[in-house]
Design an enzyme around this catalytic site. Structure first.
Site, PDB file in Angstrom:
ATOM      1  N   SER A 157     -52.199  18.137 140.686  1.00  0.00           N
ATOM      2  CA  SER A 157     -51.359  17.902 139.525  1.00  0.00           C
ATOM      3  C   SER A 157     -51.976  16.818 138.635  1.00  0.00           C
ATOM      4  CB  SER A 157     -49.953  17.522 140.003  1.00  0.00           C
ATOM      5  OG  SER A 157     -49.038  17.550 138.945  1.00  0.00           O
ATOM      6  N   ASP A 322     -46.998  28.760 140.463  1.00  0.00           N
ATOM      7  CA  ASP A 322     -46.931  27.473 139.758  1.00  0.00           C
ATOM      8  C   ASP A 322     -46.794  27.761 138.261  1.00  0.00           C
ATOM      9  OD1 ASP A 322     -47.285  24.997 138.621  1.00  0.00           O
ATOM     10  OD2 ASP A 322     -49.116  24.506 139.717  1.00  0.00           O
ATOM     11  N   HIS A 355     -45.138  24.746 141.788  1.00  0.00           N
ATOM     12  CA  HIS A 355     -46.109  23.663 141.610  1.00  0.00           C
ATOM     13  C   HIS A 355     -46.272  22.836 142.888  1.00  0.00           C
ATOM     14  CE1 HIS A 355     -48.504  20.770 139.501  1.00  0.00           C
ATOM     15  NE2 HIS A 355     -47.650  19.798 139.688  1.00  0.00           N
TER      16      HIS A 355
END
Lengths: 383, 199
Positions: A157, A322, A355
């Site tokens: 991320s 995601d 995610h």
């Protein structure tokens, strides 16, 4: 809490902290005169000092990536699935370093720290931070730890974006960069979600323009809402469905405005928990950092040009469900690397977890991550 | 590690130091061999999880992707060779992919099972059913080989699309070359290997 420490855990760990005598020059033009960086390490540094791996954390995370602080800890560090003896980032082979980013609220200097110039907490006067600043401060940490070159810089991320920035800013200090569930920059939709989260905090009457420390309050409602919103974007529709479905909290429907569904209870719990462990100013600051991340901007919006100077080998991984940073966003990074004839491996992982998948023990993900890191390790081990 | 004989033939076609894109690169054996023996650089595209894992372990730059999504991630003429072994017959648009190969590469190399091999002809003639063999092991309803073609078909397509064949080799299913394959390739050749470029 662990009754016994699992065998594949790094075990009990203690954070360290280094006080730097600044100034740390920041991209925004201001400087931090004195600042400290809190970090943890796992695994031994080899004699050649060549087996160090830097872990970059995500938005709401910190330096405690693996192991336990005490036998009373309910959960291990945030990336314990991937860091430990025999795990993808194998602490029998790597010396792992994970630091809390500047502007954070888990030990490194941030908005809740005392500004030496005023004797008061920085609050919203804490300077604007961009990912390049974090990379610069981590390079100084590497200097302090006497690590010239990372065997790998790894992150998921926002942490993946930081790994990408490392490869651009210090090509000679990064042998491999693992960029997981990331994007080359945020989309308007991503920024929109961040803005709603910030707005929740800024409009909380307890925010006091960022000076809530002096009022002995916390903008709890705002921070809670911000976290609840964030959590929706971290999960997928499928994973929410399989976790909660339409199950009722009390077993039967209620009337009025009361909480009814289990997903509501989950979000409220996550929101409440977050308030006790995160600083509202840090959340505002770091979402801004995320919004501003855009290494291509300085190169006429040409990501390929931005990555031209990188010399690392890259591992890029994305997860099918995601929708925050979709596989298409990772492919933008891959494409820019291909344009430059860089060494790159791209793994496309089927996963329902959204995610958050990058934090989970998904067999194929673990397989390719381990296979890649195994090669990284063999490069720095004596033949 | 001994290389599959068809891959071994292909690797001799590749000039040392070239840049190669391998479409459907499998476990990465060819690229790993070319990297080690011929100082070749490049990428493999592969969709299968197990193959991708093996590519990573072999030190091959593998991009996990579906070939049917095309090669739009690659610039024109960014490779010396674009290779596709035993995959042409399994993609949705073989003709478009051939054109794409010659957009991103200076030369293309393909191998495919020759459907006109005499044993296939015999099976169709004798049993009236779709042939199955070592190179075509699946029944018609579950085969990944949805665009089977013959040596004559391929060469006709190349002619129609302005593709010049630079080299052709036929091998049997032990991937060995034989005299008969050379004389009557469309009848006697089990597997066809081609190197080609724009006319």
């Amino acid at each position: 809490m662990p009754e016994v420490i699992p065998e594949d855990s790094v075990g009990l760990v203690t954070p360290s902290s280094i006080d730097f005598q600044g100034p740390l020059a920041l991209d925004c033009g201001s400087t931090l005169t004195d600042y400290s960086i809190t970090y943890e390490t796992y695994g031994e540094l080899n004699a050649a000092r060549s087996n160090a791996v830097l872990i970059c954390h995500a938005l709401s995370s910190h330096h405690h990536a693996a192991g336990y602080h005490s036998m009373d800890d309910r959960k291990p560090g945030w990336w314990d699935t991937c860091i430990g003896p025999g795990k993808a980032i194998d602490t029998n082979r790597f010396h792992v370093v994970c630091s809390n980013n500047i502007g954070g609220c888990h030990g490194s200097t941030g908005p809740a720290s005392i500004n030496p110039a005023t004797g008061q907490p920085y609050g919203k006067t804490f300077p604007d931070i961009v990912v390049k600043d974090w990379v610069r401060s981590q390079a100084l940490l590497a200097d302090a730890l006497n690590i010239d070159r990372w065997a790998a810089v790894v992150g998921g991320s926002l942490g993946g974006m930081q790994a990408l920035q490392w490869s651009i800013d210090y090509p000679e200090r990064v042998a491999h960069a693992a960029v997981i569930a990331a994007a080359p920059r945020l989309s308007a939709q991503n920024i929109a979600f961040n803005e709603v989260a910030r707005h929740a905090i800024l409009s909380d009457p307890d925010f006091h323009d960022g000076n809530y420390y002096q009022h002995n309050v916390v903008p709890e409602r705002g921070l809670r809402l911000a976290r609840m919103l964030g959590h929706i974007t971290y999960l997928s529709d499928d994973s929410m469905h399989s976790k909660f479905g339409r199950e009722l909290q009390a077993g039967s429907p209620t009337t009025g405005y009361d909480m009814e569904f289990q997903v509501e209870s989950y979000l409220r719990y996550q929101g409440k928990k977050f308030v006790s462990e995160f600083d509202a100013n840090t959340y505002v600051l770091m979402t801004k950092t995320l919004d501003h991340f855009d290494p291509a901007a300085a190169y006429n919006n040409d990501l390929s040009a931005a990555l031209a100077q990188a010399s690392a080998h890259f591992l890029v991984i994305a997860f099918t469900s995601d929708w925050r940073f979709s596989p298409a966003r990772s492919r933008e990074i891959v494409r820019a690397l291909l344009d430059n004839n860089k060494e790159v491996v791209y793994g496309h992982v089927e996963a329902n977890e959204g995610h958050d998948a990058f934090l989970m023990k998904i067999p194929y993900y673990m397989d390719i991550f381990s296979a890649y890191m195994n090669r990284v390790a063999s490069e720095v081990e004596p033949a | 590690m001994s290389l599959r004989p068809d891959l071994s033939i292909i690797s001799k076609w590749i000039k040392p130091g070239s840049r190669v894109l391998d479409l459907g690169c499998g476990d990465g054996a060819l690229l790993a061999h070319l990297q080690a023996d011929r100082n070749v650089t490049g990428y493999g595209l592969e969709i299968d999880n197990n193959n991708v894992r093996q590519c990573i372990s072999a030190g091959v730059n593998v991009i996990q992707t579906d070939l049917d999504a095309g090669l739009s991630d690659f610039y024109a003429e960014s490779f010396d060779y674009v290779i596709m072994t035993q995959t042409l017959q399994a993609v949705n648009y073989p003709d478009k992919l051939l054109e794409e190969m010659l957009r991103v590469g200076r030369e293309g190399i393909v191998t495919f099972p020759n459907f006109a091999h005499w044993k296939n002809r015999l099976q169709v003639a004798a049993s009236g059913r779709m042939p199955m063999s070592h190179t075509l092991p699946n029944p018609w309803y579950s085969t990944p080989n949805i665009h089977l073609c013959t040596v004559n078909d391929f060469e006709t397509l190349c002619r129609d699309r302005g593709i010049r064949i630079l080299q052709r080799t036929m091998v049997n299913y032990a991937h060995r070359r034989s005299m008969g394959d050379h004389l009557l390739p469309n009848l006697l050749g089990r597997i066809a290997l081609y190197r080609f470029a724009r006319s």
